[in-house]
Design a protein around this motif. Sequence first.
Motif, short mmCIF file in Angstrom:
data_model
loop_
_atom_site.label_atom_id
_atom_site.label_comp_id
_atom_site.label_asym_id
_atom_site.label_seq_id
_atom_site.Cartn_x
_atom_site.Cartn_y
_atom_site.Cartn_z
N THR A 77 36.77 26.03 59.26
CA THR A 77 37.46 27.31 59.07
C THR A 77 38.16 27.34 57.72
O THR A 77 38.04 28.31 56.97
CB THR A 77 38.47 27.57 60.20
OG1 THR A 77 37.76 27.69 61.44
CG2 THR A 77 39.28 28.83 59.96
N LEU A 78 38.87 26.27 57.41
CA LEU A 78 39.56 26.21 56.13
C LEU A 78 38.56 26.28 54.98
O LEU A 78 38.78 26.99 53.99
CB LEU A 78 40.40 24.93 56.02
CG LEU A 78 41.17 24.77 54.71
CD1 LEU A 78 42.12 25.94 54.48
CD2 LEU A 78 41.92 23.45 54.69
N HIS A 79 37.45 25.59 55.10
CA HIS A 79 36.43 25.62 54.06
C HIS A 79 35.86 27.03 53.90
O HIS A 79 35.62 27.49 52.77
CB HIS A 79 35.31 24.62 54.37
CG HIS A 79 34.35 24.48 53.24
ND1 HIS A 79 33.19 25.22 53.17
CD2 HIS A 79 34.39 23.71 52.13
CE1 HIS A 79 32.56 24.91 52.07
NE2 HIS A 79 33.25 23.99 51.42
N ARG A 80 35.67 27.75 55.00
CA ARG A 80 35.18 29.14 54.92
C ARG A 80 36.16 30.02 54.17
O ARG A 80 35.76 30.89 53.40
CB ARG A 80 34.93 29.70 56.32
CG ARG A 80 33.68 29.20 56.97
CD ARG A 80 33.42 29.94 58.28
NE ARG A 80 32.63 29.12 59.15
CZ ARG A 80 33.07 28.52 60.25
NH1 ARG A 80 34.30 28.69 60.67
NH2 ARG A 80 32.27 27.77 60.96
N TYR A 81 37.45 29.83 54.41
CA TYR A 81 38.46 30.59 53.69
C TYR A 81 38.41 30.29 52.19
O TYR A 81 38.40 31.19 51.36
CB TYR A 81 39.88 30.27 54.19
CG TYR A 81 40.20 30.70 55.60
CD1 TYR A 81 39.40 31.57 56.33
CD2 TYR A 81 41.34 30.21 56.23
CE1 TYR A 81 39.72 31.94 57.62
CE2 TYR A 81 41.67 30.58 57.52
CZ TYR A 81 40.86 31.44 58.21
OH TYR A 81 41.20 31.80 59.49
N CYS A 82 38.36 29.00 51.86
CA CYS A 82 38.42 28.59 50.45
C CYS A 82 37.14 28.91 49.69
O CYS A 82 37.17 29.06 48.47
CB CYS A 82 38.73 27.09 50.34
SG CYS A 82 40.41 26.69 50.86
N SER A 83 36.02 29.01 50.40
CA SER A 83 34.76 29.32 49.73
C SER A 83 34.51 30.83 49.66
O SER A 83 33.56 31.27 49.04
CB SER A 83 33.60 28.64 50.44
OG SER A 83 33.42 29.18 51.73
N GLY A 84 35.38 31.60 50.32
CA GLY A 84 35.23 33.05 50.29
C GLY A 84 34.23 33.60 51.28
O GLY A 84 33.92 34.79 51.26
N ASP A 85 33.73 32.75 52.17
CA ASP A 85 32.77 33.22 53.18
C ASP A 85 33.41 34.18 54.17
O ASP A 85 32.76 35.09 54.68
CB ASP A 85 32.18 32.04 53.96
CG ASP A 85 31.23 31.21 53.12
OD1 ASP A 85 30.77 31.69 52.06
OD2 ASP A 85 30.96 30.06 53.52
N VAL A 86 34.68 33.95 54.45
CA VAL A 86 35.39 34.78 55.43
C VAL A 86 36.88 34.75 55.08
O VAL A 86 37.36 33.80 54.47
CB VAL A 86 35.12 34.24 56.87
CG1 VAL A 86 35.77 32.91 57.08
CG2 VAL A 86 35.56 35.22 57.93
N LEU A 87 37.56 35.82 55.43
CA LEU A 87 39.02 35.87 55.27
C LEU A 87 39.65 36.00 56.64
O LEU A 87 39.10 36.65 57.52
CB LEU A 87 39.43 37.08 54.42
CG LEU A 87 39.13 37.00 52.94
CD1 LEU A 87 39.58 38.28 52.25
CD2 LEU A 87 39.80 35.81 52.30
N PRO A 88 40.82 35.41 56.82
CA PRO A 88 41.48 35.54 58.12
C PRO A 88 41.94 36.98 58.35
O PRO A 88 42.22 37.72 57.39
CB PRO A 88 42.67 34.58 58.02
CG PRO A 88 42.94 34.46 56.56
CD PRO A 88 41.61 34.60 55.88
#
Length: 99
Positions: free
Chosen positions: A42-53
């Motif tokens: 989840t953190l990696h998705r946030y940092c890579s821009g794949d998804v935002l919370p």
Amino acid sequence: MSEGFGELTERDEVTRLLGELKSRSGLSYGALAKRLHLSTSTLHRYCSGDVLPAEFAPLDQLARLCRATPEELVELYRLWVVVRAGGGVRVCVLGALRG
């Protein structure tokens, strides 16, 4: 911000800023995720821009953990709001991705 050639979108700017903060912290995704009570993916998705919370809180907590300046916190929030308001953004609900 325009999506023209050679320019960064707000989403790109969020990704750049989160990456810079993560790098500055010197911690791995796993170490940061543990402290933030998130899964590493989840953190990696946030940092890579794949998804935002869906809420800003996880990004705020990450930025503070990485010792963001007040100016960086304001800029991160501004960018998050712009991206969220833009529509068509893949957003996750925090609880749905906890591992």
